[in-house]
Motif scaffolding. Structure first.
Motif, mmCIF file in Angstrom:
data_model
loop_
_atom_site.group_PDB
_atom_site.id
_atom_site.type_symbol
_atom_site.label_atom_id
_atom_site.label_comp_id
_atom_site.label_asym_id
_atom_site.label_seq_id
_atom_site.Cartn_x
_atom_site.Cartn_y
_atom_site.Cartn_z
ATOM 1 N N ALA A 45 0.779 -1.160 0.012
ATOM 2 C CA ALA A 45 -0.078 -0.178 0.028
ATOM 3 C C ALA A 45 0.945 1.102 -0.215
ATOM 4 O O ALA A 45 1.571 1.383 0.894
ATOM 5 N N ARG A 46 0.969 2.073 -1.148
ATOM 6 C CA ARG A 46 1.439 3.222 -1.083
ATOM 7 C C ARG A 46 0.699 4.309 -1.081
ATOM 8 O O ARG A 46 -0.453 4.364 -1.581
ATOM 9 N N ARG A 47 1.115 5.442 -0.396
ATOM 10 C CA ARG A 47 0.339 6.599 -0.243
ATOM 11 C C ARG A 47 0.921 7.664 -1.292
ATOM 12 O O ARG A 47 1.802 7.823 -1.280
ATOM 13 N N GLU A 48 -0.124 8.606 -1.417
ATOM 14 C CA GLU A 48 -0.019 9.760 -2.172
ATOM 15 C C GLU A 48 0.889 9.568 -3.453
ATOM 16 O O GLU A 48 2.113 10.213 -3.789
ATOM 17 N N VAL A 49 0.375 8.734 -4.341
ATOM 18 C CA VAL A 49 1.175 8.095 -5.350
ATOM 19 C C VAL A 49 0.910 9.087 -6.836
ATOM 20 O O VAL A 49 -0.463 9.592 -7.086
ATOM 21 N N PRO A 50 1.807 9.884 -7.255
ATOM 22 C CA PRO A 50 1.526 10.857 -8.393
ATOM 23 C C PRO A 50 1.000 10.248 -9.507
ATOM 24 O O PRO A 50 1.234 9.051 -9.871
ATOM 25 N N VAL A 51 0.059 11.252 -10.160
ATOM 26 C CA VAL A 51 -0.317 10.616 -11.292
ATOM 27 C C VAL A 51 -0.510 11.989 -12.392
ATOM 28 O O VAL A 51 -0.776 12.914 -11.867
ATOM 29 N N SER A 52 0.241 11.683 -13.454
ATOM 30 C CA SER A 52 0.139 12.787 -14.621
ATOM 31 C C SER A 52 -0.845 12.540 -15.304
ATOM 32 O O SER A 52 -1.250 11.663 -15.883
ATOM 33 N N ILE A 53 -1.197 13.714 -16.193
ATOM 34 C CA ILE A 53 -2.173 13.918 -17.158
ATOM 35 C C ILE A 53 -1.663 13.930 -18.405
ATOM 36 O O ILE A 53 -0.732 15.030 -18.732
ATOM 37 N N GLN A 54 -2.164 13.146 -19.209
ATOM 38 C CA GLN A 54 -1.656 13.478 -20.709
ATOM 39 C C GLN A 54 -2.714 14.160 -21.573
ATOM 40 O O GLN A 54 -3.900 13.722 -21.630
ATOM 41 N N TYR A 55 -2.307 15.255 -22.220
ATOM 42 C CA TYR A 55 -3.068 16.102 -23.193
ATOM 43 C C TYR A 55 -2.292 16.331 -24.523
ATOM 44 O O TYR A 55 -1.313 16.748 -24.569
ATOM 45 N N LYS A 56 -2.912 15.431 -25.497
ATOM 46 C CA LYS A 56 -2.073 15.116 -26.886
ATOM 47 C C LYS A 56 -0.621 14.914 -26.524
ATOM 48 O O LYS A 56 -0.435 13.707 -26.066
ATOM 49 N N ASP A 57 0.198 15.825 -26.997
ATOM 50 C CA ASP A 57 1.637 15.476 -26.718
ATOM 51 C C ASP A 57 2.264 16.185 -25.474
ATOM 52 O O ASP A 57 3.540 16.108 -25.236
ATOM 53 N N LEU A 58 1.465 16.548 -24.724
ATOM 54 C CA LEU A 58 1.780 17.517 -23.400
ATOM 55 C C LEU A 58 1.636 16.691 -22.143
ATOM 56 O O LEU A 58 0.437 16.192 -21.961
ATOM 57 N N LEU A 59 2.583 16.462 -21.289
ATOM 58 C CA LEU A 59 2.621 15.750 -19.976
ATOM 59 C C LEU A 59 2.432 16.615 -19.028
ATOM 60 O O LEU A 59 3.116 17.518 -19.067
ATOM 61 N N VAL A 60 1.429 16.745 -18.322
ATOM 62 C CA VAL A 60 1.099 17.442 -17.152
ATOM 63 C C VAL A 60 1.203 16.839 -15.973
ATOM 64 O O VAL A 60 0.536 15.999 -15.483
ATOM 65 N N GLU A 61 2.337 17.349 -15.318
ATOM 66 C CA GLU A 61 2.684 16.740 -13.980
ATOM 67 C C GLU A 61 2.475 17.864 -13.101
ATOM 68 O O GLU A 61 3.178 18.683 -12.521
#
Length: 123
Positions: A45-61
């Motif tokens: 069980a890992r807490r606060e796991v980061p998730v990135s958002i992909q918009y077309k060719d842009l990675l939003v972190e």
């Protein structure tokens, strides 16, 4: 959503945490205690796991984080609200979609009975 062994274990752990703590604490307290309970049951069980958002060719972190990720497959979103609503569902669905996961649980620890604060979610 099909009931599975992992989901059952997490729900059992959430009920155990709620039974001991009751419904009046901050989300972060429940997250830490649930993580402790899950690890003691032999789960990862890992807490606060980061998730990135992909918009077309842009990675939003930009700071999106899964509250708990269990065995690298089950997304847990913890809440302490009067009742779960559509925005909470949208949040966990976003984590499932962009994280590549198939199922999750919304857990509202403010519910008087934990069983009433559980919502299963799947893509």
């Amino acid at each position: 959503m099909i009931e599975d062994s992992l989901t059952k274990q997490v729900i059992g752990a959430a009920i155990e945490v709620h039974r001991h703590l009751g419904p009046g604490l901050l989300e972060s307290s429940y997250q830490k205690c649930l993580q402790y309970e899950l690890v003691n049951r032999g789960l990862i069980a890992r807490r606060e796991v980061p998730v990135s958002i992909q918009y077309k060719d842009l990675l939003v972190e930009n700071g999106y984080r899964i509250d708990l990720l269990v065995n690298e497959e089950l997304v847990i979103e913890t809440k302490t609200v009067e009742e779960l609503n559509d925005i909470h569902l949208a949040q966990i669905l976003t984590y499932l979609k962009f994280g590549g996961f198939k199922r999750g649980l919304l857990l509202n620890f403010k519910a008087l009975r934990m069983i009433d604060g559980i919502q299963r979610v799947s893509l």
